[in-house]
Structure formats: C-alpha cells, structure tokens
Design an enzyme around this catalytic site. Structure first.
Site, PDB file in Angstrom:
ATOM      1  N   HIS A  33     -90.702  49.386 -19.844  1.00 52.76           N
ATOM      2  CA  HIS A  33     -89.807  49.481 -20.580  1.00 52.76           C
ATOM      3  C   HIS A  33     -90.194  49.050 -22.042  1.00 52.76           C
ATOM      4  O   HIS A  33     -90.092  47.815 -22.179  1.00 52.76           O
ATOM      5  CB  HIS A  33     -88.402  48.808 -20.171  1.00 52.76           C
ATOM      6  N   ASP A  85     -90.614  56.232  -7.091  1.00 49.37           N
ATOM      7  CA  ASP A  85     -90.960  55.938  -8.373  1.00 49.37           C
ATOM      8  C   ASP A  85     -92.062  54.859  -8.505  1.00 49.37           C
ATOM      9  O   ASP A  85     -91.888  53.611  -8.302  1.00 49.37           O
ATOM     10  CB  ASP A  85     -89.659  55.121  -8.991  1.00 49.37           C
ATOM     11  N   HIS A 121     -77.513  55.657 -15.060  1.00 48.04           N
ATOM     12  CA  HIS A 121     -78.461  54.964 -16.149  1.00 48.04           C
ATOM     13  C   HIS A 121     -78.927  55.981 -17.299  1.00 48.04           C
ATOM     14  O   HIS A 121     -78.492  57.280 -17.276  1.00 48.04           O
ATOM     15  CB  HIS A 121     -79.907  54.821 -15.307  1.00 48.04           C
TER      16      HIS A 121
END
Ligand code: GLY
Ligand code: MN
Ligand code: MN
Length: 436
Positions: free
Chosen positions: A359, A258, A348
């Site tokens: 975010h 990621d 999640h």
C-alpha cells in the site's frame, strides 16, 4: 544492479523539493523481537531504501540541501569484526561514504550528540513523526535543547513537516529503474500464481501452495513476499486477509491466492481465484464472470486524468448490478449503491498505489478531491465479491464463494500498461492452467 547514481539522483530530487533552508531526517525502524531472543527478519524502511539503497538496521540519513559540502550525512553501524561474525557484514563508516554517497558518516551511537548541530537554524525539518517513539523523543529533546541555545545563534527548525508532502510525491511517480524492478516482481509473481494453479488440486493444503509460491519467489531471485501470502480455499476465500493457510482444499473449492514478491524492494500485488479441480461450477462461474467483466472494464479506464474514485465508483455500480442479477440484493443498482447494502459483498476499495510498499505512499486527494492519475503512477485494480457462508437471505448455491481479481497497472502517457498481464485470468486460461 546497485547503481549509486540512481540514489544520488533521487536524493538530489528530494533536496531540490525541500529547498536549501530545509533539512530531512530519515531513519530505520527498530528491529523487533519475534519471540525469545529471535528477531523478525529486518526490512529497511522504504524511504531509506529509496534514498540510499542502504539496507542495514540502525541507519539514519540526514539531508541538508543548503550545506556547501556535507549535504548527505549517514549514521550507520560501524565495522565490528566480532559482531559481523555473528550477524553479518556491515558497510561501516567507510562503506557509507565510498559506496552509498554519504559526504560524511558517523557511528549510529553518535546520532544523539550530533543531531542538534545538523538541524539547527533550518526552517523546516522533514521528519515522519509517530513511527518510532524513541526517535520521536530524540527529535523533540533536540528541538527543546536548541530552544535554549537560540541566544547563542542556534535555534530549532521553525516547523516539522510530514515527508508525505515532498518525498512521497517523488515515490508516487515511478522512474524507469523502478519500473524495471516492478516488471520483474510482476513476472516472478505471475509465474508463482501459475505454479500454484498447476499444483493445487483437491486434497492439497493451502500451506503447500503458500510454500510453492514463496519458493518460486526466492528461487527467482526475489527477496520474498512483499506481504503475507494469502491462500484461501472454499469459504476462506471470503476472508479478505486470510493468512492462516492451514486448511485442506476440497473438490469443488475455489482457491483465492493473493501473493506478490518483492524484487529490489519493489512489490507486486496479484490476486487470482481458480477452481481446484480445474472447472468452475455454474454458480462459481457466474460470480467469477461478474468480477472479471468488472475488472476488465476498470483496467480499461486507467489513463491520465481518471481518478481512483472514478474507477471504484464504476466497480461498485457494476458489482451491485451483478449482486442483483445473482439474487443477493433486490431493487435497483442505484438504490443499493445509495444505501450501501452492496458493502455486505464488496467491502474494500478497488485500488491503491503500489511500489516499495504494497500500500504505497502518496496522497490520494488534492484540494479535498480525488487526484487525477498521472503517467508513472502504478495502481492495483482489484474488485471482488465475497459471499459469506452464513450471509442471511442469499441463494444457497452462492454461499462461501469469494472471488477477487487483482492486477498491477502502470499509468502511461496515453493509457496504461498491465504489468501483470502474463498471469491468466480469463475463464478459459484459468481452467487450462489449473488442468495443466
Ligand atoms: N495484498 C493486499 C492488497 O491487495 O491490498
Ligand atoms: Mn492490493
Ligand atoms: Mn493483493
């Protein structure tokens, strides 16, 4: 690259939104000690990047839409040849005015003495409380002082308003120049994932791949990772934010990466999961296919009017059906969604806003309900399945398998554009990249 008109247009839009009776303060967060006398690498707070492009620490922007001549005020570090020899160049007072669009600029040290004058008699003070205690104190003390001068014609603002209302709505809707940066961040990040797929073999270490990914970011002109790069092999892939990246990769491991870079401060956010030896085992393939089919369907849903809850609920349903097919859960998907037992393997959310922050900012609800997507918003779509090595009552062949697939998706007028489409994700493309 740096176009002052772009930032002027953003400030104008924000000042329009807060109105002539409002005033806004946007401030850098303090530099933070890392250890000894070394500091963490400074990253400007995204609201300031958005409104000024000014990336130095100790910066405060005050916007006064109602003022005739001095609408944009900046407090910055003044030029200082000796300090600049040690710590790097500064734009200084003159630079803030000449290059960054300030109508007036002052040394950072004068903020405390000038703030009262700047915010007096406004209706609403747009300021983000709770991020920086020292600045919060300065704001509240300034308000308290202004209460004492009300009889002499200088009163405090009537209300302190969270910038989420106006500024973050602007940030949520990306302008063309923001999308240019996001496309570039996506392209570089995609290249970094492919480089990791090619280089990662049984016997490689997670940290080698982290280094290769972060090197690819910097080599291609990005500022670096937009968040800590995650490289998790084997059961480490089942830890959502695994950033230790210390382990050796074994034959037969899946590797979950990621990683996304920042380009002109806009970040990508990509996850890919692939077999270190170039071929999924049957068990890994079954899990991967469930996540992949779900992810493709979820991406296909993205268009104006759909909500992130719609996308998430669809993924939960599909993944829960997959969990039952794999023997992880029993009963019907509706039952397992209702009792939330799916959360053992999918814990999640499916999506978040993406932009200057990984975010990113922007309200997720309107009137208490999930808000419909609109053109110009950028979201992630990132379903996954995580089967802990010690999960009770699961088939042994599935233990320690973690898969997440994450793309960055722009909402367009008629549908969507996958900004990260260049990054392989089908089983064939992934296996080919791993064997290349
Ligand atoms: N990389 C953090 C996330 O996917 O939300
Ligand atoms: Mn994400
Ligand atoms: Mn991610």
């Amino acid at each position: 690259m740096f176009d002052p008109a772009v930032f002027a247009a953003r400030r104008d839009a924000y000042m329009q939104a807060i109105g002539k009776t409002g005033v806004a303060i946007v401030r850098s967060l303090p530099e933070r000690l890392r250890n000894g006398d070394s500091y963490h690498l400074f990253r400007q707070v995204s609201d300031l990047v958005y409104l000024t492009g000014f990336v130095e620490p100790e910066t405060t922007l005050v916007l006064r839409p109602g003022h005739d001549t001095e609408r944009v005020i900046m407090f910055v570090r003044p030029r200082d040849p000796e300090m600049e020899t040690w710590d790097g160049r500064r734009a200084g007072i003159e630079g803030a005015k000449a290059r960054y669009g300030a109508d007036a600029a002052y040394p950072a040290a004068e903020l405390a003495s000038k703030l009262g004058e700047l915010i007096a008699n406004s209706e609403e003070l747009h300021y983000s409380l709770g991020l920086d205690d020292e600045m919060d104190l300065l704001v509240t003390h300034t308000i308290a002082r202004l209460r004492k001068t009300e009889k002499r014609g200088k009163r405090p603002p009537r209300a302190v308003v969270d910038p989420r209302l106006a500024l973050h709505e602007l940030r949520l809707h990306k302008r063309p120049e923001e999308l240019t940066a996001m496309r570039k961040a996506a392209a570089i990040s995609s290249d970094a994932h492919v480089a990791a797929m090619r280089a990662g073999k049984p016997g490689s270490f997670e940290h080698e791949l982290e280094a290769l990914i972060n090197y690819t970011f910097r080599k291609n002109g990005s500022e670096g990772p937009g968040y800590a790069t995650i490289v998790g092999a084997g059961e480490n892939a089942t830890i959502l934010h695994y950033i230790e990246n210390r382990c050796a990769i074994a034959d037969g491991d899946l590797v979950l990466v990621d990683a996304g870079c920042e380009y002109n401060h806009y970040t990508a956010d990509i996850t890919r999961t692939w077999p270190a030896n170039g071929r999924f085992t049957d068990a890994q393939r079954r899990v991967y296919k469930i996540v992949l089919d779900c992810q493709i369907e979820a991406v296909a849903m993205v268009k104006p009017g759909i909500t992130l809850d719609d996308i998430h609920n669809h993924c939960v349903k599909k993944l829960t059906e997959g969990m039952i097919a794999l023997g992880l859960l029993s009963g019907t998907a509706d039952e397992r969604v209702a009792d939330q037992s799916y959360r053992k393997f999918y814990m999640h959310g499916t999506s978040h806003w993406l932009g200057l922050d990984v975010h990113d900012v922007g309200a997720y609800t309107q009137g208490g309900k999930a808000r419909p997507l609109e053109p110009g918003m950028v979201i992630t779509v990132e379903p996954g399945l995580y089967i802990a090595h010690d999960a009770p009552d699961v088939p042994d062949a599935l233990r320690g398998i973690g898969v997440r697939i994450e793309d960055d998706v722009l909402v367009t007028a008629n549908g969507h554009e996958v900004l990260t489409a260049a990054c392989p994700k089908s089983i064939e493309d992934i296996e080919a990249a791993c064997r290349a």
